[in-house]
Design a protein around this motif. Structure first.
Motif, PDB file in Angstrom:
ATOM      1  N   GLY A   1       0.961  -1.288  -0.101  1.00 53.97           N
ATOM      2  CA  GLY A   1      -0.051  -0.003  -0.020  1.00 53.97           C
ATOM      3  C   GLY A   1       0.945   1.403  -0.108  1.00 53.97           C
ATOM      4  O   GLY A   1       2.046   1.148   0.159  1.00 53.97           O
ATOM      5  N   ILE A   2       0.303   2.359  -0.271  1.00 60.12           N
ATOM      6  CA  ILE A   2       1.094   3.603  -0.294  1.00 60.12           C
ATOM      7  C   ILE A   2      -0.228   4.644  -0.009  1.00 60.12           C
ATOM      8  O   ILE A   2      -1.424   4.700  -0.521  1.00 60.12           O
ATOM      9  N   THR A   3       0.218   5.466   0.743  1.00 56.62           N
ATOM     10  CA  THR A   3      -0.846   6.694   1.054  1.00 56.62           C
ATOM     11  C   THR A   3      -0.475   8.144   0.494  1.00 56.62           C
ATOM     12  O   THR A   3       0.703   8.461   0.699  1.00 56.62           O
ATOM     13  N   LEU A   4      -1.343   8.446  -0.352  1.00 59.61           N
ATOM     14  CA  LEU A   4      -1.030   9.886  -0.813  1.00 59.61           C
ATOM     15  C   LEU A   4      -2.316  10.454  -0.725  1.00 59.61           C
ATOM     16  O   LEU A   4      -3.340  10.575  -1.354  1.00 59.61           O
ATOM     17  N   TYR A   5      -2.193  11.336   0.298  1.00 61.20           N
ATOM     18  CA  TYR A   5      -3.405  12.150   0.858  1.00 61.20           C
ATOM     19  C   TYR A   5      -4.231  12.844  -0.175  1.00 61.20           C
ATOM     20  O   TYR A   5      -3.736  13.491  -1.111  1.00 61.20           O
ATOM     21  N   PRO A   6      -5.403  12.392  -0.325  1.00 63.95           N
ATOM     22  CA  PRO A   6      -6.275  11.867   1.029  1.00 63.95           C
ATOM     23  C   PRO A   6      -6.575  10.317   0.392  1.00 63.95           C
ATOM     24  O   PRO A   6      -7.514   9.508   1.026  1.00 63.95           O
ATOM     25  N   PHE A   7      -5.750   9.770  -0.340  1.00 62.10           N
ATOM     26  CA  PHE A   7      -5.816   8.450  -1.048  1.00 62.10           C
ATOM     27  C   PHE A   7      -4.914   7.235  -0.098  1.00 62.10           C
ATOM     28  O   PHE A   7      -3.878   7.512  -0.018  1.00 62.10           O
ATOM     29  N   MET A   8      -5.647   6.191  -0.038  1.00 67.83           N
ATOM     30  CA  MET A   8      -4.893   5.120   0.216  1.00 67.83           C
ATOM     31  C   MET A   8      -5.071   4.033  -0.786  1.00 67.83           C
ATOM     32  O   MET A   8      -6.058   3.682  -1.489  1.00 67.83           O
ATOM     33  N   ILE A   9      -3.963   3.701  -1.497  1.00 70.29           N
ATOM     34  CA  ILE A   9      -3.763   2.895  -2.582  1.00 70.29           C
ATOM     35  C   ILE A   9      -3.372   1.468  -2.264  1.00 70.29           C
ATOM     36  O   ILE A   9      -2.268   1.445  -1.664  1.00 70.29           O
ATOM     37  N   LEU A  10      -4.094   0.446  -2.528  1.00 71.57           N
ATOM     38  CA  LEU A  10      -3.642  -0.957  -2.017  1.00 71.57           C
ATOM     39  C   LEU A  10      -3.579  -1.655  -3.282  1.00 71.57           C
ATOM     40  O   LEU A  10      -4.285  -1.621  -4.346  1.00 71.57           O
ATOM     41  N   ARG A  11      -2.613  -2.629  -3.214  1.00 69.70           N
ATOM     42  CA  ARG A  11      -2.113  -3.708  -4.449  1.00 69.70           C
ATOM     43  C   ARG A  11      -3.504  -4.538  -4.650  1.00 69.70           C
ATOM     44  O   ARG A  11      -4.013  -4.891  -5.659  1.00 69.70           O
ATOM     45  N   ASP A  12      -4.277  -5.043  -3.509  1.00 72.65           N
ATOM     46  CA  ASP A  12      -5.187  -5.991  -3.654  1.00 72.65           C
ATOM     47  C   ASP A  12      -6.387  -5.715  -2.854  1.00 72.65           C
ATOM     48  O   ASP A  12      -6.223  -5.104  -1.579  1.00 72.65           O
ATOM     49  N   ALA A  13      -7.765  -5.801  -3.222  1.00 74.93           N
ATOM     50  CA  ALA A  13      -8.940  -5.419  -2.554  1.00 74.93           C
ATOM     51  C   ALA A  13      -8.811  -6.285  -1.295  1.00 74.93           C
ATOM     52  O   ALA A  13      -9.554  -5.659  -0.019  1.00 74.93           O
ATOM     53  N   LYS A  14      -8.172  -7.343  -0.987  1.00 76.42           N
ATOM     54  CA  LYS A  14      -8.230  -8.182   0.347  1.00 76.42           C
ATOM     55  C   LYS A  14      -7.529  -7.569   1.384  1.00 76.42           C
ATOM     56  O   LYS A  14      -7.664  -7.511   2.566  1.00 76.42           O
ATOM     57  N   LEU A  15      -6.654  -6.594   0.976  1.00 76.65           N
ATOM     58  CA  LEU A  15      -5.723  -5.876   2.098  1.00 76.65           C
ATOM     59  C   LEU A  15      -6.872  -4.769   2.847  1.00 76.65           C
ATOM     60  O   LEU A  15      -6.426  -4.621   3.708  1.00 76.65           O
ATOM     61  N   LYS A  16      -7.846  -4.618   2.343  1.00 75.99           N
ATOM     62  CA  LYS A  16      -8.779  -3.681   3.024  1.00 75.99           C
ATOM     63  C   LYS A  16      -9.297  -4.414   4.344  1.00 75.99           C
ATOM     64  O   LYS A  16      -9.626  -3.463   5.451  1.00 75.99           O
ATOM     65  N   SER A  17      -9.289  -5.600   4.499  1.00 79.25           N
ATOM     66  CA  SER A  17      -9.770  -6.256   5.572  1.00 79.25           C
ATOM     67  C   SER A  17      -8.146  -6.674   6.607  1.00 79.25           C
ATOM     68  O   SER A  17      -8.532  -7.341   7.768  1.00 79.25           O
ATOM     69  N   ASN A  18      -7.131  -6.385   6.065  1.00 79.91           N
ATOM     70  CA  ASN A  18      -6.192  -6.430   6.978  1.00 79.91           C
ATOM     71  C   ASN A  18      -5.820  -5.278   7.879  1.00 79.91           C
ATOM     72  O   ASN A  18      -5.316  -4.224   7.450  1.00 79.91           O
TER      73      ASN A  18
END
Length: 107
Positions: free
Chosen positions: A15-32
């Motif tokens: 993941g990487i955070t570029l305010y105001p966005f969190m960019i994740l490699r995979d949707a499953k990471l949203k639950s990590n």
């Protein structure tokens, strides 16, 4: 706001955070919870430094660490912002207890 993109994500990063966005490699990471907490720590850092100064300091410190360690990954891992996030990512209540500008302890 959370975005999912393998194309934007540098190889080897989740993941990487570029305010105001969190960019994740995979949707499953949203639950990590650990990954999300790590990225939320970065959001807090960015807000308290008024966003643009955060990126300037992050880049400047990365260059110093790259000169110091002569290794991209080691330099990245030793940026104070990353050290704070990695050190506290498993403490899921960290942001509730975190004093402002806590990244300074990791310089």
């Amino acid at each position: 706001m959370i975005l999912i993109s393998k194309k934007i994500m540098p190889k080897g990063y989740q993941g990487i955070t570029l305010y105001p966005f969190m960019i994740l490699r995979d949707a499953k990471l949203k639950s990590n919870a650990v990954v999300m907490n790590h990225e939320r720590i970065h959001l807090k850092q960015q807000k308290e430094l008024l966003i643009i100064p955060f990126y300037l300091l992050y880049g400047f410190e990365f260059l110093i660490r790259l000169f110091q360690y002569k290794n991209w990954n080691t330099a990245y891992r030793n940026i104070s912002f990353e050290r704070e996030a990695y050190s506290n990512e498993k403490k899921l209540n960290y942001l509730k207890l975190r004093p402002p500008f806590s990244f300074r302890k990791y310089l």
